[in-house]
Design a protein around this motif. Structure first.
Motif, PDB file in Angstrom:
ATOM      1  N   ARG A 170      74.919  43.148  20.942  1.00 32.20           N
ATOM      2  CA  ARG A 170      75.092  42.479  19.646  1.00 32.20           C
ATOM      3  C   ARG A 170      76.568  42.399  19.279  1.00 32.20           C
ATOM      4  O   ARG A 170      77.059  41.358  18.810  1.00 32.20           O
ATOM      5  N   ARG A 171      77.275  43.503  19.475  1.00 29.58           N
ATOM      6  CA  ARG A 171      78.690  43.516  19.128  1.00 29.58           C
ATOM      7  C   ARG A 171      79.483  42.550  20.012  1.00 29.58           C
ATOM      8  O   ARG A 171      80.378  41.852  19.532  1.00 29.58           O
ATOM      9  N   ILE A 177      78.625  38.933  18.797  1.00 33.13           N
ATOM     10  CA  ILE A 177      79.309  38.590  17.544  1.00 33.13           C
ATOM     11  C   ILE A 177      80.810  38.503  17.766  1.00 33.13           C
ATOM     12  O   ILE A 177      81.491  37.644  17.190  1.00 33.13           O
ATOM     13  N   GLY A 178      81.348  39.385  18.625  1.00 33.43           N
ATOM     14  CA  GLY A 178      82.769  39.310  18.963  1.00 33.43           C
ATOM     15  C   GLY A 178      83.121  37.983  19.626  1.00 33.43           C
ATOM     16  O   GLY A 178      84.155  37.378  19.327  1.00 33.43           O
ATOM     17  N   THR A 208      82.238  39.190   9.732  1.00 30.83           N
ATOM     18  CA  THR A 208      82.077  40.573   9.265  1.00 30.83           C
ATOM     19  C   THR A 208      80.674  40.794   8.698  1.00 30.83           C
ATOM     20  O   THR A 208      80.039  41.827   8.970  1.00 30.83           O
ATOM     21  N   LEU A 243      78.347  41.064  11.545  1.00 31.56           N
ATOM     22  CA  LEU A 243      78.467  42.365  12.208  1.00 31.56           C
ATOM     23  C   LEU A 243      77.713  43.444  11.432  1.00 31.56           C
ATOM     24  O   LEU A 243      77.022  44.286  12.023  1.00 31.56           O
TER      25      LEU A 243
END
Length: 253
Positions: A51-52, A55-56, A172, A175
């Motif tokens: 997920r990170r 999203i990154g 953000t 996240l």
């Protein structure tokens, strides 16, 4: 620096920023639903990292596209004509992304309704293969949503700093919401089907936009909000029925 201070002192710039942040967050929700469904297919130890990364990648793509703002503006310029309709690079990206989204949602719906005996589409002997497959699919949809997001931003304000702030705030929010949304979808299997239906609707909308048929976003999100409300009532009903059954069982004992 003087131009940034002048921009900060302009009330119209703050209104544009607030409006653009709201639009970017709404567009980010579509992206986040897809990321949540894909990453929930991975082994638990890989889900949060995927997920990170997803999203990154969305943030990197959006900021990268902002850096090439001149190209993005030209992306709406027709490059060829077919059957009397002029297509731009933006149209082609939206059509390709929409087709991918419809295919992906259809395949996932089929998997949920009639699971194959050999396991799901991400099952494999090597965990790294599953992880790379998920990241690859997230990357494709990140690109589509990023192009749509930045073109929306360009249409709402000519100020790049406002666009950058709006993108940073929206990512953000994505996240922060990623894990709670993924956990909620995982705990409520019926929500998965609803989310997949949303993805299919979004895919068809992207295809329609690519062919020049404007679909007001308000109608799409109103339908999604109504569907979520109905599903929420169904969840409350199921919980009430479960409590009633549990009380009846304890009384019988």
């Amino acid at each position: 620096m003087d131009s940034l201070l002048a921009l900060a002192a302009d009330p119209a710039a703050w209104v544009a920023l607030a409006t653009l942040i709201a639009m970017e967050v709404v567009l980010g929700i579509d992206n986040l639903i897809f990321i949540s469904i894909i990453t929930n297919k991975l082994p638990p130890e890989h889900q949060e990292r995927a997920r990170r990364i997803g999203i990154g990648l969305a943030l990197v793509m959006r900021l990268g596209l902002l850096a090439t703002i001149a190209f993005i503006v030209r992306a709406t310029t027709p490059v060829f004509e077919l059957f009397g309709h002029a297509f731009s690079w933006r149209d082609l990206i939206l059509i390709a992304g929409g087709l991918f989204l419809v295919w992906k949602a259809t395949k996932e719906i089929h998997h949920n309704v009639d699971p194959p005996a050999e396991g799901d589409m991400f099952a494999g002997k090597a965990a790294s293969l599953s992880f790379s497959s998920a990241i690859g699919q997230i990357l494709v949809l990140d690109l589509v949503f990023s192009v749509d997001s930045i073109i929306t931003a360009v249409g709402m304000t000519p100020h790049v700093p406002i666009m950058v702030i709006a993108v940073l705030v929206a990512v953000t929010v994505m996240l922060l919401a990623a894990n709670p949304l993924a956990s909620f979808i995982k705990r409520n299997p019926t929500v998965v089907m609803l989310a997949l239906a949303f993805l299919m609707m979004i895919g068809m909308t992207l295809i329609a936009e690519g062919f020049g048929a404007h679909v007001p976003k308000g109608y799409i999100y109103a339908a999604m909000a109504f569907s979520v409300l109905v599903e929420g009532l169904n969840m409350l009903s199921r919980r009430a029925q479960a409590r009633k059954t549990a009380i009846g069982a304890s009384g019988a004992n």
